[in-house]
Design an enzyme around this catalytic site. Sequence first.
Site, PDB file in Angstrom:
ATOM      1  N   SER A 146      26.099  54.263 -17.503  1.00 56.70           N
ATOM      2  CA  SER A 146      26.053  53.258 -16.447  1.00 56.70           C
ATOM      3  C   SER A 146      26.091  53.920 -15.067  1.00 56.70           C
ATOM      4  O   SER A 146      25.267  54.770 -14.776  1.00 56.70           O
ATOM      5  CB  SER A 146      27.190  52.246 -16.647  1.00 56.70           C
ATOM      6  OG  SER A 146      27.026  51.109 -15.835  1.00 56.70           O
ATOM      7  N   ASP A 182      23.273  47.853 -20.412  1.00 59.56           N
ATOM      8  CA  ASP A 182      24.220  48.852 -19.895  1.00 59.56           C
ATOM      9  C   ASP A 182      24.891  49.657 -21.011  1.00 59.56           C
ATOM     10  O   ASP A 182      25.416  49.105 -21.979  1.00 59.56           O
ATOM     11  CB  ASP A 182      25.286  48.115 -19.080  1.00 59.56           C
ATOM     12  CG  ASP A 182      26.140  49.051 -18.252  1.00 59.56           C
ATOM     13  OD1 ASP A 182      26.937  49.793 -18.839  1.00 59.56           O
ATOM     14  OD2 ASP A 182      26.004  49.032 -17.017  1.00 59.56           O
TER      15      ASP A 182
END
Length: 317
Positions: free
Chosen positions: A80, A204
């Site tokens: 991320s 993500d």
Amino acid sequence: MRRLGRAVRGVSAPRLGKRPIARPAHTTWIVLRCTGGVAKPKETIGFVLGGGGILGAHEVGMLRALLEAGIGPDLVVGTSVGAVNGAAIAFEPTAAGVERLVDVWKAIEETEIFGGSLLGRLGNLARTRTSLHSDAALRDVLTGAFGTPQIEDLDVPFQCVGASIENAREHWFTTGSLIDAVLASCAVPGLVPPAVVDGEHFYDGGIVNSIPVGRAAELGATVAYVLHVGRIERALTPPRWPWEAGLVAFEIARRHRFASDLDRLSTEIEVHVLPTGAAVGQKAPDLRELRYRNFARVPGSIESAYNASRDYLAAQG
């Protein structure tokens, strides 16, 4: 790159809240030193960068402290926002590379990547049906900073992780477009649409592997520096309100994966969990973490993590 000039003297037990992570009785931390004329084995230093949105500014301060201490990575793994920060240091593993990363954070703020009016966000949601924002502005910022490199051409081996929708598992990006891989690792559900890479959709990476220390070990790291956003330093408390329940549940999942990975690591790897310098006694969940567009605390986060990590590294050697 290698750690320059000093041997590692010790390992600080990673902490979750106020309690150190328990390790099985049969395991010990191994510290490699040169003694009696015996050649010290070559260290392989891995930088592990976790996810956590705007709190990822802490990792910028940690990177600055590491590079100033003469500690450079032999490999980098990220999730991320840690994929953004990790890509920057793999692209240019120097103090100048950290300053380039600071400029990226400034550009993200100045271009209001996650800005826009409420009406505009609702309009985007109406068009996409799944997200409030587009990832186009972030792509522009990253391309402006790094160009369009391939992962395999970076100065330091780099990998980042995304959550595959079709396969319902983690996917590690090891080759191909760096920008595509980072955007896939950063595709926060509800904020931006799933990223599409080679026909596969990704969300993500923090969903499946928020602090990928196990991946660094798999790739051969003998010393791992864990750069994180500060959540694991905070005591987790039961939810008091309905809207806190989801935050607590996600926090349990991400901490469990990290703790389990630590417990499975070989005894021949050192793990250093760098400090953020956050105030003692902060609790989780903290609803302020949901304010993903508030960049006011970014400079302070960089500075506090830099100071705390600099002091930590100085104490090690």
